[in-house]
Write an enzyme that holds these catalytic residues in place. Structure first.
Site, PDB file in Angstrom:
ATOM      1  CE  LYS A  22      39.138  36.619  45.188  1.00 35.42           C
ATOM      2  NZ  LYS A  22      40.022  36.373  44.045  1.00 35.42           N
ATOM      3  CG  ASN A  23      38.163  38.811  41.971  1.00 35.32           C
ATOM      4  OD1 ASN A  23      39.205  38.483  42.890  1.00 35.32           O
ATOM      5  ND2 ASN A  23      37.295  38.143  41.337  1.00 35.32           N
ATOM      6  NE  ARG A 104      46.395  33.485  36.943  1.00 40.27           N
ATOM      7  CZ  ARG A 104      47.139  33.078  36.089  1.00 40.27           C
ATOM      8  NH1 ARG A 104      48.200  32.093  36.253  1.00 40.27           N
ATOM      9  NH2 ARG A 104      47.484  33.704  34.721  1.00 40.27           N
ATOM     10  CB  CYS A 128      46.059  28.785  38.547  1.00 41.96           C
ATOM     11  SG  CYS A 128      44.420  29.245  37.922  1.00 41.96           S
ATOM     12  NE  ARG A 133      43.048  32.724  36.004  1.00 42.01           N
ATOM     13  CZ  ARG A 133      42.843  33.351  36.959  1.00 42.01           C
ATOM     14  NH1 ARG A 133      42.964  32.503  38.049  1.00 42.01           N
ATOM     15  NH2 ARG A 133      42.306  34.488  36.874  1.00 42.01           N
ATOM     16  N   PRO A 134      46.834  32.798  30.446  1.00 39.28           N
ATOM     17  CG  PRO A 134      46.140  32.820  28.387  1.00 39.28           C
ATOM     18  CD  PRO A 134      45.838  32.175  29.528  1.00 39.28           C
ATOM     19  CG  ASP A 320      34.969  34.269  39.875  1.00 40.85           C
ATOM     20  OD1 ASP A 320      35.497  33.479  39.155  1.00 40.85           O
ATOM     21  OD2 ASP A 320      35.382  35.674  39.971  1.00 40.85           O
ATOM     22  CB  ILE A 342      35.199  32.675  31.624  1.00 38.47           C
ATOM     23  CG1 ILE A 342      33.760  33.048  31.465  1.00 38.47           C
ATOM     24  CG2 ILE A 342      36.169  33.356  31.604  1.00 38.47           C
ATOM     25  CD1 ILE A 342      33.377  34.264  30.432  1.00 38.47           C
ATOM     26  NE  ARG A 412      44.518  32.405  46.482  1.00 40.19           N
ATOM     27  CZ  ARG A 412      44.728  32.092  45.262  1.00 40.19           C
ATOM     28  NH1 ARG A 412      45.256  30.807  44.834  1.00 40.19           N
ATOM     29  NH2 ARG A 412      45.204  33.092  44.643  1.00 40.19           N
TER      30      ARG A 412
END
Ligand code: EPU
Length: 434
Positions: A22-23, A104, A128, A133-134, A320, A342, A412
């Site tokens: 996904k990422n 995002r 979120c 999460r800048p 994750d 993180i 998701r």
């Protein structure tokens, strides 16, 4: 909204096919906005986040077509047909709040739009569930390439006079490197004038996959996978064919599923090199992993050892998989200590796991997990993607029935998770929420 009902206690045994990442796929779809001609992507998982990204780039003038065949190609996940992408209209430059608020990773269109179209309007992603999460590092990096920014009505508006210009820049932030920030700036630099050097770049396999795609399109990128990426700008990028790398987080989640159920799984189409820190921790917990070609065999000893673990940028243990490992450590012999470096607030699963009988105490960015003999089924709530995966894992081993509401969070990021788990013996079904 759907829920999962899990009757725990079944030992998982069999084969699971790992989907494309996904990422990796999300920023790669955004990068396709820069290419001329058709790009064919293989192994793009069917996930709601990817539907959102396809919709977004569709609104930005890129035709997206998914083939239904899903034929086996012999060299990777074949759950899905290929995705054809081709830009047919370059007049639109806006990523609307409606889409950005659900996903995002929409921020990934910023670099490609600025580099190719000279203008971008992207709604500012809010906080979120896993914390603030800048996107300041994305913006600073693109500014250094010459883009000008202002914010207006919740949007970032970026413009480029002429062409972006390469430079040497430091891209790291207070929490270390940024994955999507590195990809965003790398994409833009691929079409900038001259050389760009990104120092403090993220080394994640997803960054490497995107660089590989860009190079196939004609970009000149070297050093990807290290903290220093060099990019010689080119005038244009041409569509290509590319297979998305396997999803290392999905793979790690199923490794833990094998361990937590004292089972034995064969995970097909995955890359164990991408999971070296995970295998290291699993080894200490008492889980055996071995590899044969692209298949990982994973089995566990009955007794699980408590361990210490800290999430870190790649190649360290990935944030994750923190929640999923925590679910496993709830049943270890002794006290484990998990530190999140993180996203220090990424502990939404703690309260829900405790409802299932776990003994976890949170102290700042650290969770202390006292192993218990068993978890009990309960009604719990999915809160974010990986926290939800941890609840599924806990449900697989808990005594009795677990009901997980709001599983749209899981959809998701995990393709057909309940079907994959059922096929290896889990008692899990999807029902409509009460
Ligand atoms: N950060 C900043 N400023 C920025 C960007 C990031 O301060 O401009 C900080 C973040 O707040 C965080 C750290 O830098 O503390 C690292 O964040 P990063 O930018 O690397 O995260 P990301 O690129 O937005 C991706 C994944 C996440 C994954 C992180 C870390 C995608 C679509 N998302 O996010 O995946 O947790 O990298 O590995 O690739 C998930 O799949 O569940 C997920 C959240």
């Amino acid at each position: 909204m759907d829920s999962f009902i899990i009757h725990g206690g079944n030992r998982l045994k069999g084969k699971i096919e790992i989907s494309g990442s996904k990422n990796s796929a999300l920023p790669i779809l955004a990068a396709c906005l820069m290419a001329e001609g058709k790009t064919v992507l293989k192994g793009v998982p069917r996930l709601s986040d990817l539907d959102s990204m396809a919709k977004l780039i569709g609104e930005l003038g890129c035709d997206v077509f998914r083939h239904e065949s899903g034929a086996t190609l012999g060299d990777g996940p074949a759950l899905n047909g290929n995705l054809d992408l081709q830009v047919t209209d370059e007049s639109m430059c806006e990523a609307r709040y409606d889409i950005v608020k659900t996903m995002r990773a929409s921020i990934c269109v910023l670099g490609p739009l600025l580099a190719k179209r000279g203008r971008a309007i992207v709604s500012i992603p809010g906080g979120c569930a896993i914390g603030d999460r800048p996107v300041d590092l994305h913006v600073r990096g693109l500014q250094k390439l010459g883009a000008e920014f202002r914010t207006e009505n919740g949007n970032i508006i970026g413009e480029v006079r002429g062409r972006l210009k390469g430079c040497r820049m430091y891209l790291g932030g207070a929490q270390g490197p940024t994955v999507l920030g590195t990809i965003n700036v790398m994409c833009a630099a691929a079409l900038a004038e001259g050389q760009t050097v990104l120092v403090g770049a993220a080394c994640e396999p997803e960054v490497v996959d995107c660089a590989d795609l860009l190079n196939k399109m004609g970009a000149k990128i070297t050093g990807h996978g290290t903290p220093e990426i060099r990019i010689e700008g080119v005038d244009k990028l041409i569509g290509c064919e590319h297979r998305i790398i396997p999803d290392r987080i999905e793979c790690g989640t199923f490794m833990i599923a094998a361990a937590i159920t004292n089972g034995e799984l064969e995970l097909k189409h995955c890359n164990l090199d991408h999971l070296i820190a995970v295998v290291d921790r699993m080894d200490e917990v008492g889980i055996k992993t071995s590899r044969e070609n692209g298949t990982i065999h994973c089995s566990s000893a009955r007794r699980l050892n408590a361990v210490e673990m800290t999430t870190q940028p790649y190649p360290g243990f990935p944030t994750d998989l923190q929640a999923q490992l925590m679910a496993l450590l709830c049943l270890a012999d002794g006290m484990s200590v998990i530190t999140e470096r993180i996203f220090p607030d990424r502990f939404l699963h703690v309260g829900e796991l405790n409802r299932m009988g776990a003994r976890i105490r949170k102290e700042g960015a650290t969770a202390v997990v006292q192993g218990v003999k068993e978890l009990q089924g309960a009604s719990v709530m999915a809160s974010d993607l990986r926290a939800s995966a941890a609840l599924v894992l806990a449900g697989l081993v808990a005594k009795g029935t677990t009901r997980i509401d709001r599983v749209y969070h899981i959809d998701r990021g995990y393709e057909k998770i309940e079907q994959k788990l059922r096929a290896v013996g889990a008692d899990i079904e999807r029902v409509k929420e009460r």
